[in-house]
Design a protein around this motif. Structure first.
Motif: not given
Length: 271
Positions: A31-34, A49-54, A235-246
């Motif tokens: 998931k790429i968020c932000g 990306s499987d999910y895109i966060g707003f 142990y996890f299904d989805v990893i959420d990335f945000n600030s590290s991609l900015e």
């Protein structure tokens, strides 16, 4: 609504870990968020990306109004990838934003159990109807169910109160997202949760609901995936990335997105 019917299926075992020795393949999702810009949205989607966060949370440096988010949604080819991040004061506020946005995956950073049950009642009634044309807007064109992902804050330990919180939300939500918490504020810190602590939280969650989708957030970056990706994938299904991609808040770096997605495409975490 017992699970995220519209999300990619992930093989499960009866244990709290999702590892299956008979099937070695990369099922870990991203998931790429932000997201705040069309160019970044297009890059994230095209790279897989499987999910895109707003984020519609005013305290966030990546805050977008619902109207701005709807503008970005118009560019998104696969609408089911979208995640709307909210921190509403009550269920009515959440419901109004859900209906207006037309987004089916809702990540909540607030609402107690009573308010969440109130919201779930509205969602279940909506999901049970064959014809939702009365709502108008985006939802009159969607047959997909609405899914709730509740953010749970972790810091240094899981006491009895936090364990109960995880268990109760696991039983009524479609997904849980674990993020770093400081002074009661969940997310937006850029800090990573200690691995042993968040694995413990994941185990508690799966024990309460074996079908729950578990998201890991909190300062996630390529470095951590390279060093701890294998155990994380168990142990996890989805990893959420945000600030590290900015390059700066809300301004994603396309090369960083491409590097991240290359790692996820090429590395078999479960092997």
């Amino acid at each position: 609504m017992d699970h995220l019917n519209n999300l990619p299926e992930i093989p499960r075992s009866a244990s709290s870990s999702k590892k299956d020795s008979k099937q070695c393949q990369n099922n870990l999702m991203v998931k790429i968020c932000g997201i705040t810009r069309e160019t970044d949205l297009k890059c994230a989607e095209s790279q897989g990306s499987d999910y895109i966060g707003f984020i519609n949370v005013k305290r966030s440096l990546r805050f977008q109004t619902i109207d701005q988010i709807m503008g970005l949604m118009a560019v998104l080819n696969d609408k089911k990838k979208a995640v709307l991040v909210l921190e509403p004061e009550n269920a009515s506020e959440a419901w109004n934003k859900i209906i207006k946005s037309g987004i089916i995956n809702i990540q909540l950073h607030s609402l107690n159990l009573n308010e969440l049950n109130n919201l779930k009642g509205k969602i279940n009634a909506f999901n049970a109807k064959g014809d939702n044309s009365e709502y108008g807007g985006p939802y009159s064109k969607l047959s997909s169910k609405i899914n709730i992902i509740r953010a749970i804050g972790l810091s240094d330990k899981i006491n009895d109160s936090k364990k109960l919180e995880i268990q109760l939300f696991s039983k009524i939500c479609d997904g849980l997202l674990f993020d770093y918490q400081i002074k009661g504020i969940i997310g937006g810190t850029g800090k990573q949760i200690p691995l042993d602590l968040v694995i413990k939280a994941s185990k508690i969650s799966r024990s309460a609901n074996k079908d729950i989708k578990v998201f890991l957030a909190g300062g996630m970056d390529i470095g951590r995936m390279k060093s701890e990706g294998k155990i994380i994938s168990e142990y996890f299904d989805v990893i959420d990335f945000n600030s590290s991609l900015e390059d700066s808040p809300g301004i994603k770096n396309k090369d960083k997105i491409k590097d991240l997605m290359t790692i996820f495409k090429e590395f078999n975490w479960l092997c």
